[in-house]
Design an enzyme around this catalytic site. Structure first.
Site, PDB file in Angstrom:
ATOM      1  N   GLY A 198      -4.073  -4.018  -8.136  1.00 24.89           N
ATOM      2  CA  GLY A 198      -3.318  -3.691  -9.339  1.00 24.89           C
ATOM      3  C   GLY A 198      -1.821  -3.804  -9.125  1.00 24.89           C
ATOM      4  N   ASP A 199      -1.070  -3.239 -10.051  1.00 22.35           N
ATOM      5  CA  ASP A 199       0.389  -3.322 -10.062  1.00 22.35           C
ATOM      6  C   ASP A 199       0.947  -1.910 -10.122  1.00 22.35           C
ATOM      7  OD1 ASP A 199       3.069  -3.682 -10.559  1.00 22.35           O
ATOM      8  OD2 ASP A 199       2.810  -4.968 -12.305  1.00 22.35           O
ATOM      9  N   PHE A 200       1.616  -1.466  -9.043  1.00 19.81           N
ATOM     10  CA  PHE A 200       2.083  -0.078  -9.030  1.00 19.81           C
ATOM     11  C   PHE A 200       3.250   0.172  -9.979  1.00 19.81           C
ATOM     12  CE2 PHE A 200       3.852  -1.292  -4.563  1.00 19.81           C
ATOM     13  CZ  PHE A 200       4.940  -1.962  -5.095  1.00 19.81           C
ATOM     14  N   HIS A 260      11.519   0.887   0.411  1.00 23.26           N
ATOM     15  CA  HIS A 260      12.675   0.154   0.957  1.00 23.26           C
ATOM     16  C   HIS A 260      12.773  -1.261   0.419  1.00 23.26           C
ATOM     17  CE1 HIS A 260      10.940  -2.151   4.694  1.00 23.26           C
ATOM     18  NE2 HIS A 260      10.145  -2.260   3.661  1.00 23.26           N
TER      19      HIS A 260
END
Length: 333
Positions: free
Chosen positions: A218-220, A238
């Site tokens: 998925g896509d955070f 970072h």
């Protein structure tokens, strides 16, 4: 002379890269060999290889004996593929086109504040890796090796409870697998981009942890898996600007249980002029990513507060990284 060696540091890095890529340290596991023997095995030019080897030997990487054979040293041992702490994959990655070309544009990054990587390749690092499988394989191998070296230090520094651990942006899953092996009653969820998650599934199955660890793609920036007790992020923040990092943190806040916790594994920059691997990595982030950076404890506290987390403590480890523990701020209503 010290300044001269620093200015020519790129020569050293490329020399180590070539030795790593040719697998010279692996060839010397059975004992010292002549440059001609090594050249035959690696398909290299014997004289040119000898010039590389004697330069590296002058730096303590390999050593030449009285018979003209080259053997391993303590530093060269770290270039063996099977060394307990192997930097071979990392040294290969550092000398590849995907890194040396952006570093060649450090001047552009310093003057503009923009990522040199996108300036060179016309795409961000992760978009580039998604369309260049060979480069992605090198990158994944390097990051996995470095992560594996850090795993013991991270595990030893923290009390891991029998809970559900959601590893956000967990790469190939080496840290989560090590934690689950250490905490046999815990369960895990590895969350990654779909193309990375596909490879992570194979790795998790190989460890025998498939029944205790789910792998989700998925896509955070959209959402992360819900219902975790501990949300873990190593080397995720970072790589992103403050604004992007806050979005990821807020999604973790939304997903976790009321009494959940957040554990961030990152370098925490200190004041002063002491040598700092974290500060060198900060320049790497300037080159590679738009807004990515290493941060101080105060900067982490600011990001966490913006996402409604309270920084509880910073836990140093025996490695260069620290653990940043935070808890969600919950409305009194």
């Amino acid at each position: 002379m010290a300044l001269l060696h620093m200015a020519a540091g790129g020569w050293i890095g490329q020399s180590v890269h070539v030795a790593a890529k040719l697998g010279i340290a692996d060839i010397l596991e059975s004992g010292p060999k002549t440059p001609h023997e090594i050249a035959t095995t690696t398909g290299s030019h014997p004289e040119a290889l000898h010039r590389l080897l004697r330069t590296l030997a002058s730096l303590g990487i390999f050593a030449e004996d009285e018979e003209g054979r080259f053997g391993l040293t303590a530093l060269a041992d770290g270039l063996r593929s099977q060394a307990p702490v192997s930097l071979r994959a990392f040294a290969i990655m550092l000398g590849e086109e995907m890194l040396w070309r952006p570093w060649g544009e450090l001047h552009y990054a310093v003057q503009t504040g923009e990522a040199a990587f996108a300036h060179v390749f016309g795409a961000g690092l992760y978009d580039y890796l998604g369309t260049h499988p060979a480069a992605a394989a090198i990158f994944d191998a390097a990051i996995t090796d470095r992560a594996r070296q850090e795993n013991v230090a991270v595990i030893d520094a923290y009390d891991w409870w029998p809970e559900t651990i959601v590893d956000v942006g967990g790469g190939q899953g080496s840290l989560l697998a090590a934690i689950l092996a250490h905490a046999p009653n815990a369960r895990g969820v590895l969350f990654e981009t779909p193309h990375v998650a596909d490879g992570a599934k194979t790795m998790i199955e190989k460890t025998g942890l498939g029944s205790r660890c789910a792998v989700v793609g998925g896509d955070f920036f959209q959402c992360v898996p819900t219902g975790g007790d501990l949300y873990l992020m190593r080397r995720v923040m970072h790589g992103w600007s403050d604004e992007s990092a806050i979005v990821i943190l807020r999604n973790c806040h939304k997903a976790m249980k009321q009494h959940g916790r957040l554990l961030v594994v990152e370098h925490v920059l200190a004041r002063g002029n002491a040598p700092s691997w974290g500060k060198m990595l900060d320049l790497q982030q300037l080159v590679l990513s738009t807004g990515g950076r290493e941060r101080t404890e105060q900067e982490f506290a600011h990001l966490l507060a913006a996402a409604r987390f309270k920084l509880e403590r910073v836990i140093p480890t025996s490695s260069t990284a620290s653990l940043i523990e935070a808890v969600p701020i919950v409305d009194a209503s």
